[in-house]
Design an enzyme around this catalytic site. Structure first.
Site, PDB file in Angstrom:
ATOM      1  N   GLN A  26      41.810  16.763 -17.237  1.00  0.00           N
ATOM      2  CA  GLN A  26      41.231  17.960 -17.029  1.00  0.00           C
ATOM      3  C   GLN A  26      40.031  17.985 -16.574  1.00  0.00           C
ATOM      4  OE1 GLN A  26      41.278  20.447 -20.409  1.00  0.00           O
ATOM      5  NE2 GLN A  26      41.130  22.467 -19.313  1.00  0.00           N
ATOM      6  N   GLU A  27      39.831  18.597 -15.454  1.00  0.00           N
ATOM      7  CA  GLU A  27      38.229  18.522 -14.834  1.00  0.00           C
ATOM      8  C   GLU A  27      37.663  20.086 -15.147  1.00  0.00           C
ATOM      9  OE1 GLU A  27      38.101  17.427 -10.984  1.00  0.00           O
ATOM     10  OE2 GLU A  27      38.982  15.383 -11.196  1.00  0.00           O
ATOM     11  N   HIS A  36      44.718  25.954 -16.742  1.00  0.00           N
ATOM     12  CA  HIS A  36      45.237  26.353 -15.212  1.00  0.00           C
ATOM     13  C   HIS A  36      46.621  25.469 -15.182  1.00  0.00           C
ATOM     14  CE1 HIS A  36      42.414  23.018 -15.044  1.00  0.00           C
ATOM     15  NE2 HIS A  36      42.989  22.508 -14.126  1.00  0.00           N
ATOM     16  N   PHE A  37      47.497  26.096 -14.387  1.00  0.00           N
ATOM     17  CA  PHE A  37      48.779  25.592 -14.235  1.00  0.00           C
ATOM     18  C   PHE A  37      48.676  25.067 -12.495  1.00  0.00           C
ATOM     19  CE2 PHE A  37      49.425  28.334 -17.729  1.00  0.00           C
ATOM     20  CZ  PHE A  37      50.183  27.495 -18.637  1.00  0.00           C
TER      21      PHE A  37
HETATM   22  P1  AMP Z   1      42.338  19.445 -13.315  1.00  0.00           P
HETATM   23  O1  AMP Z   1      42.005  18.332 -13.068  1.00  0.00           O
HETATM   24  O2  AMP Z   1      43.520  19.957 -13.820  1.00  0.00           O
HETATM   25  O3  AMP Z   1      41.109  20.296 -14.178  1.00  0.00           O
HETATM   26  O4  AMP Z   1      42.408  20.519 -12.036  1.00  0.00           O
HETATM   27  C1  AMP Z   1      41.410  21.200 -11.422  1.00  0.00           C
HETATM   28  C2  AMP Z   1      41.723  21.698  -9.868  1.00  0.00           C
HETATM   29  O5  AMP Z   1      40.775  22.551  -9.797  1.00  0.00           O
HETATM   30  C3  AMP Z   1      41.589  20.509  -8.961  1.00  0.00           C
HETATM   31  O6  AMP Z   1      42.742  20.285  -8.311  1.00  0.00           O
HETATM   32  C4  AMP Z   1      40.218  20.929  -8.006  1.00  0.00           C
HETATM   33  O7  AMP Z   1      40.651  20.754  -6.784  1.00  0.00           O
HETATM   34  C5  AMP Z   1      40.635  22.549  -8.250  1.00  0.00           C
HETATM   35  N1  AMP Z   1      39.490  23.356  -7.873  1.00  0.00           N
HETATM   36  C6  AMP Z   1      38.236  23.060  -8.409  1.00  0.00           C
HETATM   37  N2  AMP Z   1      37.422  23.974  -7.974  1.00  0.00           N
HETATM   38  C7  AMP Z   1      38.107  25.034  -7.291  1.00  0.00           C
HETATM   39  C8  AMP Z   1      37.663  26.005  -6.440  1.00  0.00           C
HETATM   40  N3  AMP Z   1      36.632  26.581  -6.248  1.00  0.00           N
HETATM   41  N4  AMP Z   1      38.859  26.655  -5.839  1.00  0.00           N
HETATM   42  C9  AMP Z   1      39.952  26.206  -5.860  1.00  0.00           C
HETATM   43  N5  AMP Z   1      40.497  25.072  -6.430  1.00  0.00           N
HETATM   44  C10 AMP Z   1      39.418  24.550  -7.342  1.00  0.00           C
END
Ligand code: AMP
Ligand code: ZN
Length: 145
Positions: free
Chosen positions: A96-97, A102-103
Site C-alpha cells: 500500500q502506497e 482503494h480498490f
Molecule cells: P497502492 O500501492 O495499492 O497504494 O496503489 C496506489 C495506486 O495509486 C498506484 O497504482 C498509483 O499509480 C495510483 N495513484 C497515485 N496517485 C494517483 C493519482 N493522482 N491519480 C491516479 N492514480 C494515482
C-alpha cells in the site's frame, strides 16, 4: 445511520474526491469515486475510493465497502473484461502506497508478466491439526468482533 465522511487535507485521494487534484473520473456515487490509475499495470487499470478517509479496510464503515464492489463490477463489465484482478492493499509491506482505502480493478489481457498484476503465491502445506486449531481460534475471535 450513515457515519460522517472524514477527509484529510494531506491525503492525495481526499484531494481527488474534492476536485483539488485532477483525475480521469469513471463512476461517482454518494459513497465512492472511481478514476483511472495514472500508473496503470495494464490498459483500463482503475481505482475505486470511498468518500471517507480511512487508511485501511478494517477502519472503513460498511456502507462505503458495500458501495465499492458494484462499481468494480460495472468497470469490469464496461471494458468487457474476461480476466482481471480486484486488489486492495493494506500496509506498506503489503504494497500500500496511498494511505486512503482503494480498490484496484486491473485488467489481465494476456498471460504476460508485462501487463496486469503479477502475483507470487507461496502456498504452504499446514498439518490438519494446525489448521483445525487455527480455525477454532479464529471462530472464537470472530464471535467477539
Ligand atoms: P497502492 O500501492 O495499492 O497504494 O496503489 C496506489 C495506486 O495509486 C498506484 O497504482 C498509483 O499509480 C495510483 N495513484 C497515485 N496517485 C494517483 C493519482 N493522482 N491519480 C491516479 N492514480 C494515482
Ligand atoms: Zn484520504
Amino acid at each position: 445511520m450513515a457515519s460522517v465522511a472524514r477527509s484529510l487535507t494531506s491525503c492525495i485521494f481526499c484531494k481527488i474526491i474534492k476536485g483539488d487534484i485532477p483525475s480521469f473520473k469513471l463512476v461517482e456515487t454518494d459513497f465512492s469515486y472511481s478514476f483511472l490509475d495514472i500508473g496503470p499495470l495494464s490498459k483500463g487499470h482503475a481505482l475505486i475510493i470511498p468518500k471517507d478517509h480511512a487508511a485501511k479496510l478494517h477502519e472503513l464503515p460498511d456502507e462505503y465497502l458495500a458501495d465499492a464492489m458494484p462499481i468494480a463490477k460495472k468497470i469490469a463489465a464496461a471494458q468487457g473484461l474476461e480476466n482481471y484482478n480486484i486488489l486492495q492493499n493494506n500496509g506498506r509491506i503489503a504494497h500500500q502506497e496511498v494511505d486512503h482505502v482503494h480498490f484496484h480493478v486491473i485488467p489481465k489481457p494476456s498471460a504476460s508478466d508485462e501487463e496486469g498484476l503479477v502475483v507470487g503465491w507461496p502456498a504452504k502445506k499446514p498439518a490438519m491439526d494446525e489448521l483445525k486449531a487455527l480455525h477454532q481460534e479464529l471462530v472464537d475471535r470472530l464471535n467477539k468482533v
